[in-house]
Design a protein around this motif. Structure first.
Motif, PDB file in Angstrom:
ATOM      1  N   PHE A  53      50.988   7.349   5.373  1.00 50.81           N
ATOM      2  CA  PHE A  53      52.256   7.437   6.099  1.00 50.81           C
ATOM      3  C   PHE A  53      53.222   6.341   5.659  1.00 50.81           C
ATOM      4  O   PHE A  53      54.438   6.550   5.623  1.00 50.81           O
ATOM      5  CB  PHE A  53      52.010   7.368   7.606  1.00 50.81           C
ATOM      6  N   ARG A  59      51.363  13.058  14.564  1.00 45.66           N
ATOM      7  CA  ARG A  59      52.188  12.008  13.984  1.00 45.66           C
ATOM      8  C   ARG A  59      53.183  12.559  12.965  1.00 45.66           C
ATOM      9  O   ARG A  59      54.106  11.853  12.542  1.00 45.66           O
ATOM     10  CB  ARG A  59      51.309  10.950  13.319  1.00 45.66           C
ATOM     11  N   CYS A  60      52.983  13.805  12.552  1.00 43.86           N
ATOM     12  CA  CYS A  60      53.900  14.438  11.610  1.00 43.86           C
ATOM     13  C   CYS A  60      55.142  14.941  12.348  1.00 43.86           C
ATOM     14  O   CYS A  60      55.176  15.015  13.571  1.00 43.86           O
ATOM     15  CB  CYS A  60      53.204  15.603  10.905  1.00 43.86           C
ATOM     16  N   GLU A  84      47.056   5.273   7.413  1.00 47.42           N
ATOM     17  CA  GLU A  84      48.191   4.354   7.553  1.00 47.42           C
ATOM     18  C   GLU A  84      48.872   4.145   6.213  1.00 47.42           C
ATOM     19  O   GLU A  84      50.107   4.107   6.129  1.00 47.42           O
ATOM     20  CB  GLU A  84      47.716   3.017   8.135  1.00 47.42           C
ATOM     21  N   LEU A 120      46.313  12.950  14.772  1.00 43.74           N
ATOM     22  CA  LEU A 120      46.893  12.663  13.462  1.00 43.74           C
ATOM     23  C   LEU A 120      47.976  13.680  13.120  1.00 43.74           C
ATOM     24  O   LEU A 120      49.064  13.310  12.659  1.00 43.74           O
ATOM     25  CB  LEU A 120      45.795  12.673  12.397  1.00 43.74           C
ATOM     26  N   PRO A 136      56.412  11.722  15.585  1.00 45.50           N
ATOM     27  CA  PRO A 136      56.247  10.767  14.490  1.00 45.50           C
ATOM     28  C   PRO A 136      56.213   9.332  14.983  1.00 45.50           C
ATOM     29  O   PRO A 136      56.947   8.954  15.897  1.00 45.50           O
ATOM     30  CB  PRO A 136      57.482  11.026  13.613  1.00 45.50           C
ATOM     31  N   ALA A 137      55.330   8.544  14.359  1.00 47.62           N
ATOM     32  CA  ALA A 137      55.203   7.137  14.745  1.00 47.62           C
ATOM     33  C   ALA A 137      56.428   6.364  14.306  1.00 47.62           C
ATOM     34  O   ALA A 137      57.052   6.673  13.314  1.00 47.62           O
ATOM     35  CB  ALA A 137      53.953   6.557  14.108  1.00 47.62           C
TER      36      ALA A 137
END
Length: 230
Positions: free
Chosen positions: A187, A209-210, A184, A206, A229-230
């Motif tokens: 990012f 999330r990119c 976290e 994970l 992505p988040a």
């Protein structure tokens, strides 16, 4: 027009062994845009860590061309490559690589001093505060938990405001909860600083999330997919 901060053209790496030449990378073509987060995934031995070492100028390719942050790395000598890393690249490894005889503050500040920054210790303190370690500045690595040591390593990697942050399994030596905290933070720093992130991970969630997920197999890129992505 999207600006690429990393470009690889037909990059290969062959190393000698007792059994004969071993082809680690086999003709990698890849472009990473400025500010992008790219996840590198693939089985052990697929070439992920070697590719990261090549991007950092820590391993010389056998063939092909690499440019990063406006520098053509192909013909640079060792001193020039060291300056390139100092000025443009931050690296976080699975092992923390902290100097055991230096405090957390010194571990982050010393590379900045080597780079000639007059505010090295002030910047180091600010980055350690950013990763939640303002109360651990004078502690040595042996007095810190694994998660705290990785926070120091992360602070050191981003303190010079690198254009590219390379992370090789940065949570590999951490428990799940602590590893999640580090991710976290990574990012968050990527978003705040606009740093290009290249992340090696075995964690599919994970990697997703990119912005893109780049899959390697047997030294080649087998596929590139859009992330979420988040």
């Amino acid at each position: 027009m999207i600006e690429n901060i990393i470009e690889l053209e037909n990059v290969s790496l062959t190393l000698p062994s007792d059994a004969g030449p071993v082809n680690i990378l086999r003709g990698i073509d890849l472009a990473v845009a400025r500010g992008e987060a790219a996840g590198l995934v693939g089985p052990s031995g697929s070439g992920k860590s070697t590719l990261l070492m090549v991007l950092a100028g820590l391993e010389r390719p056998s063939g092909g061309r690499i440019s990063a942050a406006g520098e053509d790395l192909t013909g640079l000598g060792e001193d020039a490559l060291a300056r390139f890393r100092r000025d443009h690249i931050g690296i976080v490894f699975q092992s923390f690589h902290l100097v055991p005889t230096m405090t957390a503050l010194e571990n982050v500040a010393i590379p900045l001093e080597f780079a000639g920054r007059a505010d090295a210790f002030e910047r180091a303190e600010a980055e350690l505060s950013r990763v939640g370690l303002s109360h651990r500045l004078s502690h040595y690595p042996g007095q810190l938990s694994g998660g705290e040591q990785q926070r120091v390593a992360l602070a050191r990697a981003v303190a010079g405001n690198p254009e590219v942050l390379l992370a090789d399994e940065p949570t590999g030596n951490l428990d799940q909860s602590t590893g999640s905290e580090i991710i976290e933070l990574m990012f968050e720093l990527h978003a705040q600083k606009g740093t290009t992130l290249v992340l090696i991970t075995h964690d599919e969630a994970l990697a997703a999330r990119c912005d893109r997920v780049i899959r390697l197999k047997d030294g080649r890129i087998s596929s590139i997919e859009a992330g979420v992505p988040a």
